[in-house]
Design an enzyme around this catalytic site. Sequence first.
Site, PDB file in Angstrom:
ATOM      1  N   CYS A 120     -47.209  14.130 -75.148  1.00  0.00           N
ATOM      2  CA  CYS A 120     -47.893  15.560 -74.878  1.00  0.00           C
ATOM      3  C   CYS A 120     -47.324  16.576 -76.007  1.00  0.00           C
ATOM      4  O   CYS A 120     -47.872  17.607 -76.311  1.00  0.00           O
ATOM      5  CB  CYS A 120     -47.587  16.074 -73.511  1.00  0.00           C
ATOM      6  SG  CYS A 120     -48.041  14.994 -72.145  1.00  0.00           S
ATOM      7  N   HIS A 283     -48.146  23.462 -73.508  1.00  0.00           N
ATOM      8  CA  HIS A 283     -48.754  22.242 -73.135  1.00  0.00           C
ATOM      9  C   HIS A 283     -49.027  22.481 -71.590  1.00  0.00           C
ATOM     10  O   HIS A 283     -48.346  23.032 -70.858  1.00  0.00           O
ATOM     11  CB  HIS A 283     -47.887  20.841 -73.114  1.00  0.00           C
ATOM     12  CG  HIS A 283     -48.091  19.906 -72.184  1.00  0.00           C
ATOM     13  ND1 HIS A 283     -49.477  19.326 -72.208  1.00  0.00           N
ATOM     14  CD2 HIS A 283     -47.334  19.008 -71.551  1.00  0.00           C
ATOM     15  CE1 HIS A 283     -49.584  18.326 -71.425  1.00  0.00           C
ATOM     16  NE2 HIS A 283     -48.317  18.137 -71.060  1.00  0.00           N
ATOM     17  N   ASN A 313     -53.580  18.295 -66.654  1.00  0.00           N
ATOM     18  CA  ASN A 313     -52.680  17.816 -67.840  1.00  0.00           C
ATOM     19  C   ASN A 313     -53.445  16.659 -68.643  1.00  0.00           C
ATOM     20  O   ASN A 313     -53.410  15.558 -68.211  1.00  0.00           O
ATOM     21  CB  ASN A 313     -51.365  17.237 -67.279  1.00  0.00           C
ATOM     22  CG  ASN A 313     -50.410  16.944 -68.308  1.00  0.00           C
ATOM     23  OD1 ASN A 313     -50.786  16.650 -69.528  1.00  0.00           O
ATOM     24  ND2 ASN A 313     -49.114  16.570 -68.077  1.00  0.00           N
TER      25      ASN A 313
HETATM   26  N1  COA Z   1     -49.417  15.121 -52.396  1.00  0.00           N
HETATM   27  C1  COA Z   1     -48.598  15.156 -51.044  1.00  0.00           C
HETATM   28  N2  COA Z   1     -47.267  14.973 -51.212  1.00  0.00           N
HETATM   29  C2  COA Z   1     -46.776  14.586 -52.534  1.00  0.00           C
HETATM   30  C3  COA Z   1     -47.471  14.320 -53.466  1.00  0.00           C
HETATM   31  C4  COA Z   1     -48.809  14.571 -53.465  1.00  0.00           C
HETATM   32  N3  COA Z   1     -49.824  14.292 -54.433  1.00  0.00           N
HETATM   33  N4  COA Z   1     -46.615  13.914 -54.563  1.00  0.00           N
HETATM   34  C5  COA Z   1     -45.395  13.957 -54.042  1.00  0.00           C
HETATM   35  N5  COA Z   1     -45.480  14.129 -52.812  1.00  0.00           N
HETATM   36  C6  COA Z   1     -44.376  14.466 -51.721  1.00  0.00           C
HETATM   37  C7  COA Z   1     -43.462  13.267 -52.059  1.00  0.00           C
HETATM   38  O1  COA Z   1     -43.416  12.223 -51.551  1.00  0.00           O
HETATM   39  C8  COA Z   1     -42.257  14.283 -51.249  1.00  0.00           C
HETATM   40  O2  COA Z   1     -42.169  13.954 -49.948  1.00  0.00           O
HETATM   41  P1  COA Z   1     -40.565  13.479 -49.226  1.00  0.00           P
HETATM   42  O3  COA Z   1     -40.298  14.982 -49.077  1.00  0.00           O
HETATM   43  O4  COA Z   1     -41.391  13.227 -47.957  1.00  0.00           O
HETATM   44  O5  COA Z   1     -39.846  12.459 -49.911  1.00  0.00           O
HETATM   45  C9  COA Z   1     -42.538  15.674 -51.383  1.00  0.00           C
HETATM   46  O6  COA Z   1     -43.836  15.702 -51.846  1.00  0.00           O
HETATM   47  C10 COA Z   1     -41.910  16.377 -52.457  1.00  0.00           C
HETATM   48  O7  COA Z   1     -41.877  15.648 -53.794  1.00  0.00           O
HETATM   49  P2  COA Z   1     -41.119  16.244 -55.112  1.00  0.00           P
HETATM   50  O8  COA Z   1     -41.514  15.136 -56.046  1.00  0.00           O
HETATM   51  O9  COA Z   1     -40.033  16.908 -54.802  1.00  0.00           O
HETATM   52  O10 COA Z   1     -42.202  17.442 -55.254  1.00  0.00           O
HETATM   53  P3  COA Z   1     -42.164  18.656 -56.382  1.00  0.00           P
HETATM   54  O11 COA Z   1     -42.241  19.717 -55.823  1.00  0.00           O
HETATM   55  O12 COA Z   1     -41.242  18.288 -57.534  1.00  0.00           O
HETATM   56  O13 COA Z   1     -43.500  18.275 -57.178  1.00  0.00           O
HETATM   57  C11 COA Z   1     -44.503  17.147 -59.175  1.00  0.00           C
HETATM   58  C12 COA Z   1     -43.868  17.040 -57.796  1.00  0.00           C
HETATM   59  C13 COA Z   1     -44.843  16.053 -59.685  1.00  0.00           C
HETATM   60  C14 COA Z   1     -45.940  18.011 -58.924  1.00  0.00           C
HETATM   61  C15 COA Z   1     -43.572  18.151 -59.833  1.00  0.00           C
HETATM   62  O14 COA Z   1     -42.336  17.412 -60.059  1.00  0.00           O
HETATM   63  C16 COA Z   1     -43.983  18.182 -61.528  1.00  0.00           C
HETATM   64  O15 COA Z   1     -44.809  18.737 -61.657  1.00  0.00           O
HETATM   65  N6  COA Z   1     -43.064  17.676 -62.504  1.00  0.00           N
HETATM   66  C17 COA Z   1     -43.400  17.667 -63.723  1.00  0.00           C
HETATM   67  C18 COA Z   1     -44.406  16.669 -64.176  1.00  0.00           C
HETATM   68  C19 COA Z   1     -45.163  16.770 -65.335  1.00  0.00           C
HETATM   69  O16 COA Z   1     -45.548  17.840 -65.526  1.00  0.00           O
HETATM   70  N7  COA Z   1     -45.192  15.742 -66.187  1.00  0.00           N
HETATM   71  C20 COA Z   1     -45.962  15.666 -67.401  1.00  0.00           C
HETATM   72  C21 COA Z   1     -44.839  16.175 -68.268  1.00  0.00           C
HETATM   73  S1  COA Z   1     -45.671  16.084 -69.783  1.00  0.00           S
END
Ligand code: COA
Length: 411
Positions: A120, A283, A313
Amino acid sequence: MDAHNGQKIYAHIVGWGMAVPDGVLTNAHLEAIVETSDEWIRTRTGIRERRIASERESTTTLGLRAAQRALDVSDLQPTEIDLIIVATSTPENIFPSTASLIQHSLGAVKAGAFDLSAACSGFVYGVDMAAQAIKSGSIQTALVIGTETMTRILDWQDRGTCILFGDGAGAVVLRASAAQGGILSAVLRSDGGGSDMLGLPTVGSVDLRNAFSAVNGARPTAGLTTPSVELSSSPDARPRMYKMHMNGGEVFKFATRVITESVHQALEKAGLTMSDVSLIVPHQANQRIIQAAARALKVETDLFMSNLDRYGNTSAASIPIALCEAIEQGRIREGQNIVFVGFGGGLTWASMVVKWTGARPPEPGATTLINQQRRQISYLFARWQMRLRRLSRRWTSLFARFLPHRRKKTE
Ligand code: COA
């Protein structure tokens, strides 16, 4: 060295363009694919919908459309391009490069072309490579494209990643000029130590399919690990071949840290401070990352361009797409300092300061119409040239079969 024959050369953005597929994948559509909800996706990411490429669209076709629009804005001809850099994580092939395919389709017969892999951050890396080549006097004009079909490499069973990404392309034309401004500074960084946080296992010097079966005891395991992926004996924990994997929480923390750090570094290199900045084009990964970065930089969230609610994204394409929309919305004006900041797999990250020099799309008129027609002829000629070359190769090999002396020569 930023000088040529004693004269300082600057690299200016003189053209820009974007292309996104018509297909829209909403959060509601995703509710039918994985266990998720519109509410969860919106509150955790800010994304409402993303674009999805049709069967007829690819990383090359999207990149080509964005490039053609950027050439229209710059009003330059494909033959004036010296270098084409395509930043992508979803190339059509390992080789030939997507850049070479686009180079041919444009009829950019005097250009070198290559793909750049920095996930990215790739677009900012590419603009810096092109700007350096221009400032050194080695080239005059470069085309930098960020283009992706991320939906083709998503694991549609993994709700942690498949909700985040979309398809699209953006491009800029950079041109040498004696006028001050353009690309002022850039900071490019990498930390391969975090390579397991975000990745796409694919064909390479280690075939992970063999490595995985090695773990299952089918083959000896010695030496069959890659630095980027620690092999696990649990099938659930293993990254899938050709599918993106990510540790969302860790990437989130990494992103907010490096945005702040590298924006400060790029500004310092340009001799500027945050108060000199009119717009940050980051980004587009997650609205919460943007909010956290704004807090850390002690600026209003409004200082950041954000359009991820509509595109998700789009990896290397997200910054040029956001740039195009910022220009369209009148958020970038002549003389302003703007900042690009990218982060992603590698890990990689990059920031860049640009003094916008007021390049404007050409006024419609007889000259621009003729120039546009010349470009169209170039695209058409390129398409027919490829067909004719293939046909002629087919005929040549057919004739060779019936000509005994030719056969002897090759035996
Ligand atoms: N829908 C519903 N629930 C979801 C889910 C979805 N699409 N994805 C994950 N969950 C659940 C998880 O399983 C977890 O459940 P649990 O507590 O029962 O285990 C809960 O939601 C929390 O998960 P978590 O990973 O802690 O959520 P978060 O608040 O960190 O959000 C992302 C997850 C992926 C949205 C976030 O971490 C993120 O955006 N990270 C950066 C990713 C990114 O930008 N990557 C590209 C970089 S170039």
